[in-house]
Design a protein around this motif. Structure first.
Motif, PDB file in Angstrom:
ATOM      1  N   THR A 199     -22.864  47.700 -20.271  1.00 19.17           N
ATOM      2  CA  THR A 199     -21.878  47.867 -19.195  1.00 19.17           C
ATOM      3  C   THR A 199     -22.424  48.673 -18.017  1.00 19.17           C
ATOM      4  O   THR A 199     -21.808  48.699 -16.950  1.00 19.17           O
ATOM      5  CB  THR A 199     -20.603  48.580 -19.702  1.00 19.17           C
ATOM      6  N   LEU A 200     -23.565  49.363 -18.215  1.00 23.06           N
ATOM      7  CA  LEU A 200     -24.096  50.215 -17.138  1.00 23.06           C
ATOM      8  C   LEU A 200     -25.434  49.712 -16.602  1.00 23.06           C
ATOM      9  O   LEU A 200     -25.868  50.127 -15.529  1.00 23.06           O
ATOM     10  CB  LEU A 200     -24.286  51.661 -17.636  1.00 23.06           C
ATOM     11  N   GLY A 201     -26.120  48.869 -17.341  1.00 22.48           N
ATOM     12  CA  GLY A 201     -27.418  48.376 -16.902  1.00 22.48           C
ATOM     13  C   GLY A 201     -27.969  47.412 -17.935  1.00 22.48           C
ATOM     14  O   GLY A 201     -27.516  47.392 -19.082  1.00 22.48           O
ATOM     15  N   PRO A 424      -8.104  61.143 -23.331  1.00 21.69           N
ATOM     16  CA  PRO A 424      -7.913  60.635 -21.964  1.00 21.69           C
ATOM     17  C   PRO A 424      -8.984  61.174 -21.003  1.00 21.69           C
ATOM     18  O   PRO A 424      -9.448  60.456 -20.123  1.00 21.69           O
ATOM     19  CB  PRO A 424      -6.521  61.156 -21.582  1.00 21.69           C
ATOM     20  N   VAL A 425      -9.395  62.441 -21.196  1.00 21.87           N
ATOM     21  CA  VAL A 425     -10.417  63.006 -20.302  1.00 21.87           C
ATOM     22  C   VAL A 425     -11.740  62.260 -20.492  1.00 21.87           C
ATOM     23  O   VAL A 425     -12.434  61.900 -19.529  1.00 21.87           O
ATOM     24  CB  VAL A 425     -10.617  64.516 -20.582  1.00 21.87           C
ATOM     25  N   GLU A 426     -12.098  62.008 -21.755  1.00 19.51           N
ATOM     26  CA  GLU A 426     -13.360  61.286 -22.007  1.00 19.51           C
ATOM     27  C   GLU A 426     -13.312  59.870 -21.437  1.00 19.51           C
ATOM     28  O   GLU A 426     -14.290  59.396 -20.852  1.00 19.51           O
ATOM     29  CB  GLU A 426     -13.622  61.200 -23.515  1.00 19.51           C
ATOM     30  N   ILE A 427     -12.166  59.196 -21.604  1.00 19.14           N
ATOM     31  CA  ILE A 427     -12.070  57.817 -21.094  1.00 19.14           C
ATOM     32  C   ILE A 427     -12.162  57.827 -19.571  1.00 19.14           C
ATOM     33  O   ILE A 427     -12.839  56.982 -18.972  1.00 19.14           O
ATOM     34  CB  ILE A 427     -10.780  57.134 -21.610  1.00 19.14           C
ATOM     35  N   ALA A 428     -11.552  58.831 -18.942  1.00 20.34           N
ATOM     36  CA  ALA A 428     -11.643  58.927 -17.473  1.00 20.34           C
ATOM     37  C   ALA A 428     -13.095  59.164 -17.043  1.00 20.34           C
ATOM     38  O   ALA A 428     -13.573  58.587 -16.063  1.00 20.34           O
ATOM     39  CB  ALA A 428     -10.735  60.047 -16.967  1.00 20.34           C
ATOM     40  N   MET A 429     -13.816  60.018 -17.771  1.00 17.70           N
ATOM     41  CA  MET A 429     -15.244  60.242 -17.451  1.00 17.70           C
ATOM     42  C   MET A 429     -16.028  58.940 -17.600  1.00 17.70           C
ATOM     43  O   MET A 429     -16.860  58.586 -16.755  1.00 17.70           O
ATOM     44  CB  MET A 429     -15.862  61.281 -18.408  1.00 17.70           C
ATOM     45  N   MET A 430     -15.768  58.224 -18.707  1.00 18.14           N
ATOM     46  CA  MET A 430     -16.491  56.970 -18.940  1.00 18.14           C
ATOM     47  C   MET A 430     -16.197  55.964 -17.827  1.00 18.14           C
ATOM     48  O   MET A 430     -17.097  55.298 -17.313  1.00 18.14           O
ATOM     49  CB  MET A 430     -16.105  56.394 -20.323  1.00 18.14           C
ATOM     50  N   ARG A 431     -14.921  55.881 -17.438  1.00 11.87           N
ATOM     51  CA  ARG A 431     -14.555  54.932 -16.378  1.00 11.87           C
ATOM     52  C   ARG A 431     -15.195  55.311 -15.040  1.00 11.87           C
ATOM     53  O   ARG A 431     -15.603  54.453 -14.266  1.00 11.87           O
ATOM     54  CB  ARG A 431     -13.022  54.869 -16.217  1.00 11.87           C
ATOM     55  N   SER A 432     -15.295  56.626 -14.776  1.00 11.68           N
ATOM     56  CA  SER A 432     -15.864  56.986 -13.469  1.00 11.68           C
ATOM     57  C   SER A 432     -17.382  56.752 -13.459  1.00 11.68           C
ATOM     58  O   SER A 432     -17.945  56.398 -12.426  1.00 11.68           O
ATOM     59  CB  SER A 432     -15.460  58.394 -13.029  1.00 11.68           C
ATOM     60  N   LEU A 437     -21.679  53.285 -11.274  1.00 11.11           N
ATOM     61  CA  LEU A 437     -22.898  52.488 -11.477  1.00 11.11           C
ATOM     62  C   LEU A 437     -22.667  50.988 -11.295  1.00 11.11           C
ATOM     63  O   LEU A 437     -23.614  50.232 -11.065  1.00 11.11           O
ATOM     64  CB  LEU A 437     -23.471  52.750 -12.873  1.00 11.11           C
ATOM     65  N   ASP A 438     -21.427  50.552 -11.444  1.00 10.07           N
ATOM     66  CA  ASP A 438     -21.133  49.108 -11.352  1.00 10.07           C
ATOM     67  C   ASP A 438     -19.784  48.918 -10.663  1.00 10.07           C
ATOM     68  O   ASP A 438     -18.809  48.475 -11.270  1.00 10.07           O
ATOM     69  CB  ASP A 438     -21.113  48.514 -12.786  1.00 10.07           C
ATOM     70  N   PRO A 439     -19.725  49.270  -9.344  1.00  9.16           N
ATOM     71  CA  PRO A 439     -18.424  49.271  -8.655  1.00  9.16           C
ATOM     72  C   PRO A 439     -17.731  47.909  -8.641  1.00  9.16           C
ATOM     73  O   PRO A 439     -16.510  47.832  -8.615  1.00  9.16           O
ATOM     74  CB  PRO A 439     -18.756  49.757  -7.243  1.00  9.16           C
ATOM     75  N   GLN A 440     -18.532  46.821  -8.671  1.00  5.53           N
ATOM     76  CA  GLN A 440     -17.904  45.485  -8.662  1.00  5.53           C
ATOM     77  C   GLN A 440     -17.456  45.054 -10.065  1.00  5.53           C
ATOM     78  O   GLN A 440     -16.853  44.000 -10.230  1.00  5.53           O
ATOM     79  CB  GLN A 440     -18.897  44.437  -8.150  1.00  5.53           C
ATOM     80  N   GLY A 441     -17.828  45.840 -11.091  1.00  2.00           N
ATOM     81  CA  GLY A 441     -17.448  45.476 -12.465  1.00  2.00           C
ATOM     82  C   GLY A 441     -18.089  44.190 -12.937  1.00  2.00           C
ATOM     83  O   GLY A 441     -17.466  43.389 -13.638  1.00  2.00           O
ATOM     84  N   LEU A 443     -21.123  43.859 -14.756  1.00  2.88           N
ATOM     85  CA  LEU A 443     -21.904  43.869 -16.005  1.00  2.88           C
ATOM     86  C   LEU A 443     -20.975  43.916 -17.215  1.00  2.88           C
ATOM     87  O   LEU A 443     -20.231  44.883 -17.408  1.00  2.88           O
ATOM     88  CB  LEU A 443     -22.852  45.070 -16.033  1.00  2.88           C
ATOM     89  N   ASN A 444     -21.040  42.876 -18.029  1.00  2.00           N
ATOM     90  CA  ASN A 444     -20.241  42.779 -19.264  1.00  2.00           C
ATOM     91  C   ASN A 444     -18.764  43.136 -19.071  1.00  2.00           C
ATOM     92  O   ASN A 444     -18.233  44.031 -19.757  1.00  2.00           O
ATOM     93  CB  ASN A 444     -20.849  43.686 -20.351  1.00  2.00           C
ATOM     94  N   PRO A 445     -18.073  42.438 -18.144  1.00  2.00           N
ATOM     95  CA  PRO A 445     -16.644  42.761 -17.971  1.00  2.00           C
ATOM     96  C   PRO A 445     -15.883  42.528 -19.270  1.00  2.00           C
ATOM     97  O   PRO A 445     -16.164  41.579 -20.007  1.00  2.00           O
ATOM     98  CB  PRO A 445     -16.186  41.773 -16.882  1.00  2.00           C
ATOM     99  N   GLY A 446     -14.936  43.412 -19.544  1.00  2.00           N
ATOM    100  CA  GLY A 446     -14.132  43.266 -20.767  1.00  2.00           C
ATOM    101  C   GLY A 446     -14.740  43.941 -21.977  1.00  2.00           C
ATOM    102  O   GLY A 446     -14.106  44.041 -23.017  1.00  2.00           O
ATOM    103  N   VAL A 447     -15.985  44.416 -21.860  1.00  2.00           N
ATOM    104  CA  VAL A 447     -16.596  45.165 -22.961  1.00  2.00           C
ATOM    105  C   VAL A 447     -16.256  46.645 -22.747  1.00  2.00           C
ATOM    106  O   VAL A 447     -16.322  47.135 -21.624  1.00  2.00           O
ATOM    107  CB  VAL A 447     -18.132  44.943 -22.984  1.00  2.00           C
ATOM    108  N   LEU A 448     -15.889  47.333 -23.790  1.00  2.00           N
ATOM    109  CA  LEU A 448     -15.514  48.757 -23.798  1.00  2.00           C
ATOM    110  C   LEU A 448     -14.137  49.021 -23.196  1.00  2.00           C
ATOM    111  O   LEU A 448     -13.329  49.718 -23.780  1.00  2.00           O
ATOM    112  CB  LEU A 448     -16.530  49.622 -23.044  1.00  2.00           C
ATOM    113  N   PHE A 449     -13.897  48.500 -21.974  1.00  2.00           N
ATOM    114  CA  PHE A 449     -12.613  48.744 -21.307  1.00  2.00           C
ATOM    115  C   PHE A 449     -11.862  47.432 -21.148  1.00  2.00           C
ATOM    116  O   PHE A 449     -12.474  46.399 -20.894  1.00  2.00           O
ATOM    117  CB  PHE A 449     -12.837  49.323 -19.902  1.00  2.00           C
ATOM    118  N   SER A 450     -10.535  47.510 -21.234  1.00  2.00           N
ATOM    119  CA  SER A 450      -9.725  46.293 -21.007  1.00  2.00           C
ATOM    120  C   SER A 450      -9.830  45.913 -19.547  1.00  2.00           C
ATOM    121  O   SER A 450      -9.949  46.774 -18.695  1.00  2.00           O
ATOM    122  CB  SER A 450      -8.273  46.559 -21.346  1.00  2.00           C
TER     123      SER A 450
END
Ligand code: FAD
Ligand code: MLT
Ligand code: ZN
Length: 450
Positions: A199-201, A424-432, A437-441, A443-450
């Protein structure tokens, strides 16, 4: 120029596959549960071709699904419809082994067994091993932070990765392959990419730590009464045997299913409720040491030990054949959870009732890596109630302070339950991190996050 033409000019037309008959195997996961339809499968040969593909997709706003050996078990390597499927299987370069540092640099598409063959010529070995070794790639193992059968001794894949080269979502290349064991210069980008599930590279190369190859090996299959005895036996073996490398758990129903599918003989004349498979490895044959600890252990109901290659493989087959044997019966609801070791026996006891409350027809088969409290909960005859079974099992695991994914990752299969394992804090960190790193979303959309 269309995207397909640009991809063909990057990798050559032969490596852009669009014929549905040719691409079919890339569109479905190993278990047969997760499916998608890629607009094209692209097979680059090196990092610069990967970068060119990622740039082309980013400019066209087209999603990319990353695939290594496609042995992942959480639907992460399957394309969302109309994504470009980026297959890393041609990145098979293996540098000469650096025996002084006990390290090697490997392309992301190198399979685990190819890596093993390469480094074992130098009396070195890779610290992670599991049954998918002939197909899974080191890139996929790093992306999922795969665990397997030797975590007890060497840790997960993250502990073996000293450096990484990856293509980021905008096509730039980050390369950190020096492999310095000591290097405290800010955020750990290597560790961040490991376990990020694509999801990041896109990982293109890895610098891997190697461990000594131990020529002396002994495997024991031990019959015990229950999970509590298995846990206490492993605690005893860990304390007595520094050579202990693996400690695996399975049960009577799993053994029966494996025997039905493989034709393997009974391991013991009597049937037993639970079995622990352990392996020790050192310079000399550890069989005698292992036997003497087992002879003293009051958890042991029966045991057989082998230190020759054929005998060891024959014993491992009872454990390693579980995955394929289960899938030979039908597509299971597959969960991979961990609970704190003191809670493992309670969790094993509670699972059948929890699962049958969610689905009456369900047939659970449990097995796993006992030392890490890691249970593979496979549920047959439950696909039409999959979500209810998943929800019930993952909530039970969470109630013990466990993890919804011990080693296979979150993928698409478990993203709906991420908040059971992360705050929730960890998920917010992961999302940010993902957003930056992938503002257009892409790389692997739908993996890890809905
Ligand atoms: P894939 O399945 O192709 O991909 C897995 C994920 O990683 C996907 O999200 C994909 O997008 C991403 N990915 C793949 N390559 C890259 C890359 N180069 N860069 C960025 N992202 C990438 N797992 C364990 O942890 N322990 C086990 O004991 C174990 N045993 C297994 C036994 C069997 C029989 C099978 C079929 C699987 C087993 N697994 C086990 C599952 C495990 O996740 C994979 O085998 C392995 O880690 C995935 O490697 P792969 O190359 O097949 O990756
Ligand atoms: C295993 O330990 O055999 C694997 O993780 C595969 C599985 O869970 O089926
Ligand atoms: Zn496993």
């Amino acid at each position: 120029m269309t995207l397909e033409l640009r991809l063909a000019s990057a990798v050559g037309a032969d490596h852009v596959l669009t014929d549905p008959q040719v691409t079919a195997s890339y569109d479905v996961d190993w278990t047969g549960r997760f499916r998608g339809r890629a607009r094209a499968v692209v097979r680059p040969a090196d990092t610069s071709e990967v970068a060119e593909i990622v740039r082309a997709c980013a400019e066209a706003g087209v999603a990319i699904c990353v695939q290594g050996g496609n042995t992942g078990l959480v639907g992460g390597s399957v394309p969302v419809d109309d994504a470009v499927l980026l297959s890393l299987s041609r990145l098979t370069a293996l540098d000469p082994v650096d025996v002084v540092s006990a390290q090697v640099t490997a392309g992301a598409g190198v399979t685990l067994s190819a890596l093993q063959q390469h480094v074992r010529k130098h009396d070195l070995d890779f610290g992670v091993d599991f049954a998918a070794r002939d197909s899974c790639t080191v890139g996929g193992m790093a992306a999922t932070n795969a665990g397997g059968e030797r975590v007890l001794r060497y840790g997960t894949t993250r502990a073996q990765v000293l450096g990484v080269e990856a293509v980021l979502a905008n096509g730039t290349v980050v390369s950190r392959l020096a492999g310095l064991p000591k290097d405290n210069t800010g955020y750990d980008v290597v560790s961040l990419l490991v376990g990020s599930e694509g999801t990041l590279g896109v990982i293109t190369k890895l610098r891997l730590r190697l461990v000594p190859l131990h020529p002396g090996r002994a495997v024991a299959l031990v019959a015990v009464d229950d999970t509590a005895s298995a846990v206490s036996l492993v605690q005893r073996l860990r304390a007595a045997l520094p050579s202990l490398e693996a400690a695996e758990l399975f049960f009577a129903d799993g053994l029966q299913l494996v025997r039905d599918k493989t034709g393997l003989p009974k391991p013991f004349s009597d049937a037993h409720p639970a079995y622990v498979l352990v392996e020790c490895a050192q310079r000399t044959d550890p069989a005698e040491d292992l036997l003497s600890v087992l002879e003293e252990a009051d958890e042991v109901r029966d045991a057989t030990v082998a230190s020759d290659v054929r005998g060891r493989h024959a014993l491992w087959a009872y454990r390693e054949s579980h995955t394929e044997s289960i899938n030979a019966v039908g597509v299971p609801v597959k969960l991979d959870v961990a609970v704190p070791l003191p809670a493992l026996a309670d969790c094993v006891r509670a699972l059948p009732k929890t699962i049958s409350a969610a689905c009456e027809t369900a047939r659970p088969i449990l097995f796993g890596h006992v030392n890490e409290g890691n249970l593979h909960v496979n549920v047959l005859d439950a696909l039409d109630r999959a979500e209810q079974v998943e929800d019930a099992v993952l909530r039970l695991v969470s109630s013990y302070g466990g993890s919804i994914s011990a080693e296979h990752g979150v993928g698409r299969a478990k993203r709906a339950w991420l908040e059971l394992s992360r705050s929730p804090v960890e998920i917010a960190m992961m999302r940010s991190i993902k957003q930056s790193l992938d503002p257009q979303g892409l790389l692997n959309p739908g993996v890890l996050f809905s």
